[in-house]
Design a protein around this motif. Sequence first.
Motif, PDB file in Angstrom:
ATOM      1  N   PHE A 210       0.827  -1.217   0.000  1.00 29.47           N
ATOM      2  CA  PHE A 210       0.000   0.000   0.000  1.00 29.47           C
ATOM      3  C   PHE A 210       0.862   1.269   0.000  1.00 29.47           C
ATOM      4  O   PHE A 210       0.503   2.272  -0.614  1.00 29.47           O
ATOM      5  CB  PHE A 210      -0.974  -0.010   1.191  1.00 29.47           C
ATOM      6  N   GLU A 211       2.045   1.203   0.649  1.00 26.68           N
ATOM      7  CA  GLU A 211       2.977   2.348   0.627  1.00 26.68           C
ATOM      8  C   GLU A 211       3.633   2.489  -0.735  1.00 26.68           C
ATOM      9  O   GLU A 211       3.814   3.600  -1.243  1.00 26.68           O
ATOM     10  CB  GLU A 211       4.071   2.158   1.681  1.00 26.68           C
ATOM     11  N   ALA A 212       4.000   1.351  -1.323  1.00 26.79           N
ATOM     12  CA  ALA A 212       4.709   1.382  -2.606  1.00 26.79           C
ATOM     13  C   ALA A 212       3.798   1.858  -3.735  1.00 26.79           C
ATOM     14  O   ALA A 212       4.207   2.647  -4.591  1.00 26.79           O
ATOM     15  CB  ALA A 212       5.272  -0.007  -2.921  1.00 26.79           C
ATOM     16  N   VAL A 213       2.554   1.394  -3.725  1.00 26.93           N
ATOM     17  CA  VAL A 213       1.620   1.733  -4.816  1.00 26.93           C
ATOM     18  C   VAL A 213       1.039   3.139  -4.638  1.00 26.93           C
ATOM     19  O   VAL A 213       0.829   3.863  -5.617  1.00 26.93           O
ATOM     20  CB  VAL A 213       0.489   0.678  -4.895  1.00 26.93           C
ATOM     21  N   LYS A 214       0.785   3.513  -3.363  1.00 27.77           N
ATOM     22  CA  LYS A 214       0.241   4.846  -3.044  1.00 27.77           C
ATOM     23  C   LYS A 214      -1.083   5.136  -3.760  1.00 27.77           C
ATOM     24  O   LYS A 214      -1.311   6.246  -4.257  1.00 27.77           O
ATOM     25  CB  LYS A 214       1.258   5.948  -3.392  1.00 27.77           C
ATOM     26  N   ASP A 215      -1.917   4.120  -3.874  1.00 23.85           N
ATOM     27  CA  ASP A 215      -3.230   4.313  -4.500  1.00 23.85           C
ATOM     28  C   ASP A 215      -4.182   3.260  -3.937  1.00 23.85           C
ATOM     29  O   ASP A 215      -4.431   2.226  -4.547  1.00 23.85           O
ATOM     30  CB  ASP A 215      -3.111   4.189  -6.030  1.00 23.85           C
ATOM     31  N   ASP A 216      -4.717   3.538  -2.753  1.00 26.05           N
ATOM     32  CA  ASP A 216      -5.570   2.566  -2.065  1.00 26.05           C
ATOM     33  C   ASP A 216      -6.816   2.237  -2.871  1.00 26.05           C
ATOM     34  O   ASP A 216      -7.288   1.092  -2.878  1.00 26.05           O
ATOM     35  CB  ASP A 216      -5.992   3.099  -0.682  1.00 26.05           C
ATOM     36  N   ALA A 217      -7.370   3.242  -3.548  1.00 28.67           N
ATOM     37  CA  ALA A 217      -8.599   3.020  -4.319  1.00 28.67           C
ATOM     38  C   ALA A 217      -8.346   1.999  -5.434  1.00 28.67           C
ATOM     39  O   ALA A 217      -9.182   1.122  -5.683  1.00 28.67           O
ATOM     40  CB  ALA A 217      -9.100   4.339  -4.914  1.00 28.67           C
ATOM     41  N   TRP A 218      -7.191   2.096  -6.086  1.00 31.82           N
ATOM     42  CA  TRP A 218      -6.849   1.136  -7.148  1.00 31.82           C
ATOM     43  C   TRP A 218      -6.679  -0.266  -6.560  1.00 31.82           C
ATOM     44  O   TRP A 218      -7.209  -1.247  -7.084  1.00 31.82           O
ATOM     45  CB  TRP A 218      -5.568   1.579  -7.873  1.00 31.82           C
ATOM     46  N   LEU A 219      -5.947  -0.358  -5.438  1.00 29.70           N
ATOM     47  CA  LEU A 219      -5.668  -1.665  -4.835  1.00 29.70           C
ATOM     48  C   LEU A 219      -6.941  -2.343  -4.330  1.00 29.70           C
ATOM     49  O   LEU A 219      -7.034  -3.570  -4.340  1.00 29.70           O
ATOM     50  CB  LEU A 219      -4.665  -1.527  -3.685  1.00 29.70           C
ATOM     51  N   LYS A 220      -7.922  -1.553  -3.893  1.00 33.97           N
ATOM     52  CA  LYS A 220      -9.153  -2.147  -3.359  1.00 33.97           C
ATOM     53  C   LYS A 220     -10.251  -2.261  -4.417  1.00 33.97           C
ATOM     54  O   LYS A 220     -11.326  -2.795  -4.139  1.00 33.97           O
ATOM     55  CB  LYS A 220      -9.669  -1.299  -2.185  1.00 33.97           C
ATOM     56  N   GLY A 221      -9.982  -1.774  -5.612  1.00 35.12           N
ATOM     57  CA  GLY A 221     -11.003  -1.787  -6.662  1.00 35.12           C
ATOM     58  C   GLY A 221     -10.519  -2.406  -7.954  1.00 35.12           C
ATOM     59  O   GLY A 221     -10.637  -3.622  -8.163  1.00 35.12           O
ATOM     60  N   GLU A 222      -9.933  -1.586  -8.819  1.00 34.54           N
ATOM     61  CA  GLU A 222      -9.559  -2.043 -10.167  1.00 34.54           C
ATOM     62  C   GLU A 222      -8.563  -3.206 -10.143  1.00 34.54           C
ATOM     63  O   GLU A 222      -8.665  -4.136 -10.944  1.00 34.54           O
ATOM     64  CB  GLU A 222      -8.970  -0.859 -10.952  1.00 34.54           C
ATOM     65  N   PHE A 223      -7.602  -3.164  -9.240  1.00 36.62           N
ATOM     66  CA  PHE A 223      -6.617  -4.243  -9.130  1.00 36.62           C
ATOM     67  C   PHE A 223      -7.304  -5.595  -8.905  1.00 36.62           C
ATOM     68  O   PHE A 223      -7.033  -6.580  -9.594  1.00 36.62           O
ATOM     69  CB  PHE A 223      -5.631  -3.953  -7.996  1.00 36.62           C
ATOM     70  N   ILE A 224      -8.217  -5.635  -7.932  1.00 35.79           N
ATOM     71  CA  ILE A 224      -8.914  -6.882  -7.604  1.00 35.79           C
ATOM     72  C   ILE A 224      -9.726  -7.366  -8.803  1.00 35.79           C
ATOM     73  O   ILE A 224      -9.658  -8.537  -9.190  1.00 35.79           O
ATOM     74  CB  ILE A 224      -9.810  -6.694  -6.357  1.00 35.79           C
ATOM     75  N   ALA A 225     -10.471  -6.450  -9.417  1.00 35.43           N
ATOM     76  CA  ALA A 225     -11.304  -6.811 -10.574  1.00 35.43           C
ATOM     77  C   ALA A 225     -10.451  -7.308 -11.738  1.00 35.43           C
ATOM     78  O   ALA A 225     -10.819  -8.266 -12.431  1.00 35.43           O
ATOM     79  CB  ALA A 225     -12.143  -5.611 -10.997  1.00 35.43           C
ATOM     80  N   THR A 226      -9.298  -6.675 -11.958  1.00 42.72           N
ATOM     81  CA  THR A 226      -8.412  -7.076 -13.062  1.00 42.72           C
ATOM     82  C   THR A 226      -7.934  -8.509 -12.874  1.00 42.72           C
ATOM     83  O   THR A 226      -7.965  -9.311 -13.815  1.00 42.72           O
ATOM     84  CB  THR A 226      -7.201  -6.121 -13.162  1.00 42.72           C
ATOM     85  N   VAL A 227      -7.501  -8.849 -11.666  1.00 44.69           N
ATOM     86  CA  VAL A 227      -7.012 -10.213 -11.407  1.00 44.69           C
ATOM     87  C   VAL A 227      -8.171 -11.210 -11.517  1.00 44.69           C
ATOM     88  O   VAL A 227      -8.031 -12.272 -12.138  1.00 44.69           O
ATOM     89  CB  VAL A 227      -6.334 -10.301 -10.022  1.00 44.69           C
TER      90      VAL A 227
END
Length: 333
Positions: A210-227
């Motif tokens: 979460f520190e490295a990516v610095k985009d919580d919304a992406w990690l909890k949304g688009e990232f999950i959907a993409t995988v």
Amino acid sequence: MAEPIRVLVTGAAGQIAYSLLFSIAKGDVFGKDQPIILILLDISPMLPVLEGVVMELQDCALPLLNDIIPTDKEEVGFKDLDAAILVGSMPRKDGMERKDLLKANVAIFKSQGAALEKYAKKTVKVLVVGNPANTNCLIAAKSAPSIPKENFSCLTRLDHNRARSQVAMRCGVPATQVKNVIIWGNHSSTQYPDVHHCMVNMSGSEQACFEAVKDDAWLKGEFIATVQQRGAAVIKARKLSSAMSAAKAICDHMRDIWTGTPDGEFTSMGVYSSGNSYGVPEDLIYSFPVQIKNKSWKIVDGLAINDFSRSKMDATATELIEERDTAVTFLGV
């Protein structure tokens, strides 16, 4: 040289196997000094195609490949196995209900489980790839009662690799610099790719994802959907399924079983839940974070689970319970 091991691949005339067999035969999975007898099982109509695959393997002139046995007979295919990679399954066809798909696959994996029980070594390591992989794996394990449930696993390594790669691309680092992502649950669109325990090596220093990516919304949304939807996206683009990446994931999964996971790292595997980890119900094949040593996996326990993760882990467990309960009605037991 060591004694050769007997390795079965089912669905051996298919797309995934075509990307997989060369890697196994040249030593990428079981080791560079481990001779192999490859047993290739498929349905009778595919035997002419299988013959072509055998010719190609012969023409590779691989030093570790002691023998190749193509067959459509379970008593030949499952005899004295050290490892079984069950790729072949009934694919979903247009208009097919999920229940119909489960019914067809229960018949296949009940039969293959019984063949494992009857013919294979009790130490055999079984990897189920054919979908619905978790439930197919459970049916095979239930149909081979004298082989330990711990010897059965299903493939969620492809999802694990996809998650790693998405984070790596976002951070601008190679995928090798991302570790300890987790795939929880079912190899389906309900799976939960979790990066709350993931670490990213950025310029020599490890940071929480979460520190490295610095985009919580992406990690909890688009990232999950993409995988979750990646397999469908590949089919849409390529008009064929993700055979190359699936084959690579199978190699990664089996190599980790054979040689272990690196210290301080864990991977994702669909394994038997005894009901003692993370509140996941018993008698499911559920994807957990695992560490492997001496060909035995162990669930990584004690990781903190927040409410966001809990709800997603429970949702995929619910789907698996429904699948299992439907499948068991077709078992005839």
